[in-house]
Motif scaffolding. Structure first.
Motif, short mmCIF file in Angstrom:
data_model
loop_
_atom_site.label_atom_id
_atom_site.label_comp_id
_atom_site.label_asym_id
_atom_site.label_seq_id
_atom_site.Cartn_x
_atom_site.Cartn_y
_atom_site.Cartn_z
N LEU A 17 51.48 -2.23 -24.46
CA LEU A 17 51.40 -3.27 -23.42
C LEU A 17 50.57 -2.77 -22.24
N ASN A 18 50.77 -1.50 -21.90
CA ASN A 18 49.96 -0.91 -20.82
C ASN A 18 48.49 -1.00 -21.17
N GLN A 19 48.20 -0.66 -22.42
CA GLN A 19 46.81 -0.62 -22.85
C GLN A 19 46.16 -2.00 -22.82
N PRO A 24 43.18 -6.69 -17.42
CA PRO A 24 43.69 -7.70 -16.49
C PRO A 24 44.30 -7.11 -15.23
N HIS A 25 44.96 -5.94 -15.35
CA HIS A 25 45.56 -5.32 -14.17
C HIS A 25 44.47 -4.89 -13.19
N SER A 26 43.43 -4.26 -13.71
CA SER A 26 42.34 -3.82 -12.82
C SER A 26 41.70 -5.01 -12.11
N LEU A 28 43.09 -7.92 -11.48
CA LEU A 28 44.02 -8.50 -10.51
C LEU A 28 44.11 -7.62 -9.26
N ASP A 29 44.15 -6.32 -9.47
CA ASP A 29 44.17 -5.37 -8.36
C ASP A 29 42.96 -5.63 -7.45
N ALA A 30 41.80 -5.79 -8.07
CA ALA A 30 40.57 -6.04 -7.29
C ALA A 30 40.65 -7.38 -6.56
N VAL A 32 43.41 -9.00 -5.62
CA VAL A 32 44.37 -8.87 -4.50
C VAL A 32 43.64 -8.26 -3.31
N LYS A 33 42.91 -7.17 -3.56
CA LYS A 33 42.24 -6.46 -2.46
C LYS A 33 41.13 -7.31 -1.84
N ALA A 34 40.47 -8.13 -2.68
CA ALA A 34 39.39 -8.99 -2.17
C ALA A 34 39.91 -9.97 -1.13
N PHE A 115 58.15 -7.62 -18.41
CA PHE A 115 57.45 -6.33 -18.36
C PHE A 115 56.45 -6.34 -17.19
N VAL A 116 55.70 -7.40 -17.05
CA VAL A 116 54.68 -7.47 -15.99
C VAL A 116 55.34 -7.57 -14.62
N SER A 117 56.37 -8.41 -14.53
CA SER A 117 57.05 -8.55 -13.25
C SER A 117 57.69 -7.22 -12.81
N GLU A 118 58.33 -6.56 -13.75
CA GLU A 118 58.96 -5.27 -13.44
C GLU A 118 57.90 -4.21 -13.14
N GLY A 119 56.83 -4.21 -13.92
CA GLY A 119 55.75 -3.23 -13.70
C GLY A 119 55.13 -3.40 -12.32
N SER A 120 55.11 -4.63 -11.84
CA SER A 120 54.47 -4.86 -10.54
C SER A 120 55.25 -4.17 -9.41
N LYS A 121 56.48 -3.77 -9.68
CA LYS A 121 57.24 -3.03 -8.67
C LYS A 121 56.67 -1.62 -8.47
N LEU A 122 55.91 -1.13 -9.46
CA LEU A 122 55.31 0.21 -9.31
C LEU A 122 54.17 0.15 -8.29
N GLY A 123 53.30 -0.84 -8.46
CA GLY A 123 52.21 -1.01 -7.49
C GLY A 123 52.76 -1.30 -6.11
N ALA A 124 53.93 -1.95 -6.08
CA ALA A 124 54.55 -2.34 -4.80
C ALA A 124 54.83 -1.12 -3.92
N ALA A 125 55.03 0.04 -4.54
CA ALA A 125 55.27 1.27 -3.77
C ALA A 125 54.07 1.56 -2.86
N PHE A 126 52.86 1.25 -3.36
CA PHE A 126 51.65 1.47 -2.56
C PHE A 126 51.49 0.34 -1.54
N LEU A 127 51.80 -0.86 -2.02
CA LEU A 127 51.57 -2.03 -1.16
C LEU A 127 52.48 -2.02 0.07
N ARG A 186 48.68 -15.88 -15.24
CA ARG A 186 49.42 -16.78 -14.34
C ARG A 186 49.39 -16.25 -12.91
N PHE A 187 49.61 -14.95 -12.75
CA PHE A 187 49.61 -14.41 -11.38
C PHE A 187 48.24 -14.64 -10.74
N THR A 188 47.20 -14.51 -11.55
CA THR A 188 45.84 -14.72 -11.05
C THR A 188 45.67 -16.15 -10.53
#
Ligand code: HEM
Length: 202
Positions: A17-19, A24-26, A28-30, A32-34, A115-127, A186-188
């Motif tokens: 799933l990570n792979q 899409p994660h990269s 979305l990250d871009a 968000v930052k935009a 999985f995606v919703s829970e995973g987004s808590k990891l990025g949240a540490a930075f945010l 969907r998040f996008t």
């Protein structure tokens, strides 16, 4: 890492799933930052609108009896209420639902979304560190990015361990992957929608 360990890692469902969500994660990250969410509280509030919409669409999954039988602390993991409280803190109206929410997915597909919703808590540490610069915190305005009870890493590891331990048919393997990809798409959509809408005061 030995070759055997590498093979085992790649065969783990969570690693797959990570792979498949790496791209899409990269993107979305871009995206968000935009939208420069940490430039002003108003920009951040639009990001919270997207987070709230996403989380509120997943409330029925976080409270689904069949899924709770697999992940017992699932209801406590839901962040819809935290995101709603953030909107109030930020004097931002609770947005109306956006057409196209996930609707009654099967078990495996639902787990892909979670999985995606829970995973987004990891990025949240930075945010959340950036949100502090706007005068926000895990008790005001950025609650939904806060450290989950029991710890961020621990919560993620226990979810992934459970997910990786489930016996899935070939159809279910495809469904969990579809759920994860759909969740990023969907998040996008919700993020674009949130920033397209003029800020409204509560
Ligand atoms: C709706 C879903 C997601 C959103 C909106 C999201 C957003 C973000 C953003 C904006 C960052 C950059 C933080 C920074 O550099 O300041 C980030 C980083 C990160 N995200 Fe996500 N993410 C999501 C899902 C996931 C998932 C599913 C995983 C894990 C499977 C994940 C794991 C990470 C990790 C480990 C980082 C830290 C640095 C990195 O490796 O890029 N995220 N995320």
């Amino acid at each position: 890492m030995t070759a055997a360990e590498t093979t085992q890692r790649q065969s783990l469902r969570s690693q797959r799933l990570n792979q498949i969500t790496h791209e899409p994660h990269s993107k979305l990250d871009a995206l968000v930052k935009a939208h420069a969410p940490f430039e002003t509280q108003a920009n951040f509030a639009r990001f919270v609108v997207a987070q709230y919409l996403f989380q509120s669409e997943l409330v029925s999954l976080y409270n689904d009896a069949e899924l709770i039988a697999i992940v017992p602390d699932l209801p406590e993991r839901c962040r819809a209420e935290a995101a709603k409280a953030d909107l109030t803190d930020l004097q931002t109206a609770v947005p109306a639902p956006v057409a196209g929410a996930v609707n009654n997915p099967g078990k495996a597909q639902a787990l892909g979304w979670i999985f995606v919703s829970e995973g987004s808590k990891l990025g949240a540490a930075f945010l959340i560190k950036r949100a502090v610069g706007l005068g926000l915190s895990e008790t005001f305005g950025a609650r939904h990015l806060g450290e989950p009870a029991g710890g961020r890493a621990e919560g993620w590891k226990s979810f992934v361990k459970t997910l990786d331990g489930l016996e899935f048919s070939a159809e279910e393997e495809a469904a969990v992957e579809k759920g994860a990809i759909d969740a990023f798409n969907r998040f996008t959509v919700l993020l674009e929608q949130a920033y397209a809408t003029a800020p409204e005061l509560a």
